[in-house]
Design a protein around this motif. Structure first.
Motif, mmCIF file in Angstrom:
data_model
loop_
_atom_site.group_PDB
_atom_site.id
_atom_site.type_symbol
_atom_site.label_atom_id
_atom_site.label_comp_id
_atom_site.label_asym_id
_atom_site.label_seq_id
_atom_site.Cartn_x
_atom_site.Cartn_y
_atom_site.Cartn_z
ATOM 1 N N ILE A 1 0.793 -1.167 -0.070
ATOM 2 C CA ILE A 1 0.089 -0.155 0.050
ATOM 3 C C ILE A 1 0.719 1.158 -0.005
ATOM 4 N N ASP A 2 0.385 2.260 -0.287
ATOM 5 C CA ASP A 2 1.074 3.598 -0.341
ATOM 6 C C ASP A 2 0.523 4.503 0.618
ATOM 7 N N LEU A 3 1.050 4.875 1.590
ATOM 8 C CA LEU A 3 0.682 5.576 2.675
ATOM 9 C C LEU A 3 0.454 7.132 2.508
ATOM 10 N N GLY A 4 1.472 7.539 1.276
ATOM 11 C CA GLY A 4 1.273 8.891 0.815
ATOM 12 C C GLY A 4 0.956 8.806 -0.683
ATOM 13 N N ALA A 5 1.699 9.394 -1.468
ATOM 14 C CA ALA A 5 1.334 9.487 -2.999
ATOM 15 C C ALA A 5 1.026 8.194 -3.437
ATOM 16 N N GLN A 6 -0.092 8.046 -4.160
ATOM 17 C CA GLN A 6 -0.669 6.779 -4.411
ATOM 18 C C GLN A 6 -0.788 6.606 -5.949
ATOM 19 N N TRP A 7 -1.080 7.597 -6.686
ATOM 20 C CA TRP A 7 -1.511 7.458 -8.047
ATOM 21 C C TRP A 7 -0.619 8.517 -9.023
ATOM 22 N N CYS A 8 -0.149 7.957 -10.198
ATOM 23 C CA CYS A 8 0.593 8.751 -11.051
ATOM 24 C C CYS A 8 -0.567 9.689 -11.724
ATOM 25 N N HIS A 9 -0.826 10.910 -11.612
ATOM 26 C CA HIS A 9 -1.764 11.871 -11.955
ATOM 27 C C HIS A 9 -1.584 12.392 -13.379
ATOM 28 N N GLY A 10 -1.889 11.620 -14.329
ATOM 29 C CA GLY A 10 -2.117 12.093 -15.784
ATOM 30 C C GLY A 10 -0.869 11.529 -16.533
ATOM 31 N N GLU A 11 -0.870 11.836 -17.883
ATOM 32 C CA GLU A 11 0.053 11.271 -18.838
ATOM 33 C C GLU A 11 0.673 12.465 -19.499
ATOM 34 N N GLN A 12 0.064 13.286 -20.417
ATOM 35 C CA GLN A 12 0.831 14.309 -21.103
ATOM 36 C C GLN A 12 1.423 15.250 -20.202
ATOM 37 N N GLY A 13 2.614 15.359 -20.528
ATOM 38 C CA GLY A 13 3.483 16.531 -19.462
ATOM 39 C C GLY A 13 3.612 16.050 -18.251
ATOM 40 N N ASN A 14 3.625 14.841 -18.013
ATOM 41 C CA ASN A 14 3.687 14.234 -16.566
ATOM 42 C C ASN A 14 5.075 13.625 -16.662
ATOM 43 N N ALA A 15 6.362 13.910 -15.958
ATOM 44 C CA ALA A 15 7.235 13.658 -15.963
ATOM 45 C C ALA A 15 7.494 12.180 -15.384
ATOM 46 N N ILE A 16 6.786 11.855 -14.593
ATOM 47 C CA ILE A 16 6.911 10.274 -14.151
ATOM 48 C C ILE A 16 6.369 9.376 -15.141
ATOM 49 N N TYR A 17 5.086 9.927 -15.685
ATOM 50 C CA TYR A 17 4.500 9.006 -16.735
ATOM 51 C C TYR A 17 5.709 8.875 -17.722
ATOM 52 N N GLU A 18 6.149 9.837 -18.350
ATOM 53 C CA GLU A 18 7.251 9.599 -19.406
ATOM 54 C C GLU A 18 8.195 8.771 -19.136
ATOM 55 N N LEU A 19 8.846 8.756 -17.842
ATOM 56 C CA LEU A 19 10.022 7.974 -17.525
ATOM 57 C C LEU A 19 9.491 6.502 -17.480
ATOM 58 N N THR A 20 8.322 6.343 -17.044
ATOM 59 C CA THR A 20 8.071 5.114 -16.924
ATOM 60 C C THR A 20 7.198 4.241 -18.107
ATOM 61 N N ARG A 21 7.082 5.192 -19.267
ATOM 62 C CA ARG A 21 6.600 4.812 -20.483
ATOM 63 C C ARG A 21 7.096 3.542 -21.094
ATOM 64 N N GLY A 22 6.340 2.491 -21.218
ATOM 65 C CA GLY A 22 6.869 1.386 -22.114
ATOM 66 C C GLY A 22 7.503 0.391 -21.095
ATOM 67 N N LEU A 23 7.474 0.699 -19.638
ATOM 68 C CA LEU A 23 8.175 -0.184 -18.574
ATOM 69 C C LEU A 23 7.104 -1.303 -17.936
ATOM 70 N N ASP A 24 5.973 -0.946 -18.441
ATOM 71 C CA ASP A 24 4.815 -1.917 -17.884
ATOM 72 C C ASP A 24 4.719 -1.576 -15.970
ATOM 73 N N MET A 25 4.643 -0.300 -15.683
ATOM 74 C CA MET A 25 4.828 -0.111 -14.392
ATOM 75 C C MET A 25 3.336 0.135 -13.838
ATOM 76 N N LEU A 26 2.602 0.852 -14.835
ATOM 77 C CA LEU A 26 1.222 1.426 -14.361
ATOM 78 C C LEU A 26 0.133 1.010 -14.893
ATOM 79 N N ARG A 27 -0.982 0.943 -14.299
ATOM 80 C CA ARG A 27 -2.309 0.300 -14.836
ATOM 81 C C ARG A 27 -3.299 1.522 -14.418
ATOM 82 N N PRO A 28 -4.348 1.372 -15.217
ATOM 83 C CA PRO A 28 -5.555 2.207 -14.819
ATOM 84 C C PRO A 28 -6.308 1.776 -13.498
#
Length: 478
Positions: A53-80
């Protein structure tokens, strides 16, 4: 660059981002001082129930322009996140489950009132609460078939949810026009981290082995835990910055990047820094706001019934609310909903905000659980089993955080301050080199309150140092 001593205070998202960028760019003498016994800051992933579980930050909020999403793109780390999309029930304090069609009509009003949809807020001189309240009741006039008492109960719950998105105690302290400083990243706003939690992203930044918790990748030998900074003399007679830790240890630095939370700065900045910070910086620390949002996690032996509910919200009827406010469980008024958790079928996760959250943090854990079970029995028609495990967060009472995330308040507007005042570095008057730099989500102009904002702020300050020495080296070679 190899010899310059850089100390980064705080090993959260901003600190880790700054440190890894500096190390990758040729800086070698980089030290992260972390007051906790772990890295991550307000990203805190722990093993729990069937997964993590995540006690703090829990979700990646958004895709376009989100540095976290851009770094993880194609790494199969995120799900809706399935639990966010529909299936929520609204229950009144007399155990009545509100008809889904009525809920959908009321929810559509609330969704259309989200600040990013309101062009009228750009020049609005009042609070978000005043604006939203007026707009809600005006839009409700188009739905004469909706019971006004029920609508008020729904709206009170909706305001709590909107407040939690800002991290504010209530919407009436949130700046209306300040909402347009914040930018949503386009795309799915609730992407979850599969089976490894948000902490897996920080390990990606660190280039650490995801399957070896002891490996810190680039940051091996560069983090000092349980290292709370008590004092920073940033204009010492010997020309270096002198940091004193809680245990008396003295550390010398050429540059300091401070990434501690806004809540900590509000508490201790006047005694932390010598000399005191410039007036504009002090005004920003005072004027920017930080609220409290806490979570509850209840683990059951079996998935929580009924299985087709994604979650449920509490709608208090007037007479029941009056009775609650006169009881020892008065703080339950600010528990606004519970929901299922992706990848965790036996969990329920709840939310509480504001002064009631801060009070809840002072109570014994058993007392909190008893109160929540009373709340379930008050609202639900089916029996709620006793959970096999219970956990609540305590972000405010922890002196290393003193809150959850920042927002722009009416007071921020009155002081005419902004994140840019927070982010402005303090430079050496002799050669213009950065002495004290500030990073963290509260210093980001558009992504404040988010992990991706914190990451970008850490990169910003790392790049500031990189650019300074690149310019310095180019001048010395001429």
């Amino acid at each position: 660059m190899k010899s310059k001593r850089v100390v980064i205070i705080g090993a959260g998202a901003a600190g880790v981002a700054a440190a890894t960028r500096l190390l990758e760019s040729g800086f070698e003498n980089v030290l992260l001082l972390e007051a906790e016994n772990r890295f991550g800051g307000r990203i805190h992933t722990i093993p729990f129930a069937d997964n993590v579980i995540d006690l703090g930050a829990q979700w990646c909020h958004g895709e376009q322009g989100n540095a976290i999403y851009e770094l993880t793109r194609g790494l199969d780390m995120l799900r809706p996140s399935e639990e966010i999309e529909g299936g929520f029930k609204c229950i009144r304090s007399n155990k009545e489950v509100v008809d889904d069609a009525v809920v959908e009509k009321l929810r559509s009003i609330i969704l259309n009132l989200e600040p990013t949809h309101q062009d009228g807020l750009k020049d609005y001189e009042g609070s978000l609460g005043a604006y939203i309240t007026d707009a809600f009741w005006r839009k409700l006039e188009a739905l004469p078939d909706i019971d006004r008492v029920l609508a008020r109960e729904f709206f009170e719950n909706g305001k709590k949810k909107l407040s939690s998105m800002d991290g504010a105690d209530n919407l009436f302290e949130v700046s209306g026009k300040g909402q347009h400083e914040y930018l949503d990243c386009e795309g799915d706003l609730h992407l979850y981290w599969k089976g490894k939690g948000f902490g897996s992203f920080l390990r990606l930044l660190m280039k650490a082995n995801q399957d070896d918790p002891s490996d810190l990748g680039l940051l091996n030998e560069h983090i000092k835990y349980n290292a709370r900074v008590e004092h920073i003399d940033w204009q010492s007679s010997k020309g270096d910055i002198r940091l004193r830790l809680w245990n008396g240890e003295l550390i010398l630095a050429d540059h300091v990047i401070c990434t501690v939370s806004l809540g900590v700065l509000k508490d201790i900045h006047q005694k932390l820094f010598t000399p005191t910070l410039p007036l504009a910086k002090c005004r920003a620390i005072d004027g920017l706001s930080l609220g409290t949002v806490d979570k509850f996690f209840l683990e059951f032996k079996q998935p929580f019934a009924p299985l087709n509910w994604a979650g449920f919200s509490f709608l208090w009827q007037e007479e029941d609310l009056a009775e609650l406010r006169n009881s020892g469980n008065y703080w339950l008024e600010s528990v606004f909903n519970f929901q299922t958790v992706s990848n965790q079928p036996r969990l329920l996760q709840g939310w509480i905000l504001g002064p009631h959250a801060r009070h809840m943090e002072t109570l014994a854990e058993a007392e909190v659980l008893d109160a929540l079970l009373w709340l379930f029995n008050k609202f639900l028609t089916f029996e709620v089993p006793t959970p096999v495990r219970f956990l609540r967060t305590r972000w405010y009472t922890n002196p290393n955080f003193r809150g959850s995330y920042s927002f722009r308040s009416v007071y921020t507007d009155e002081l005419r301050t902004s994140s840019s005042d927070m982010a402005t570095p303090i430079l050496d008057e002799r050669d213009g080199k950065p002495l004290l730099q500030f990073a963290g989500e509260a210093t980001h102009p558009h992504f404040y309150s988010t992990a991706h904002g914190a990451v970008e702020s850490g990169w910003r300050e790392a790049q500031r140092l990189i650019a300074h020495y690149q310019e310095h080296n180019s001048h010395s070679q001429k």
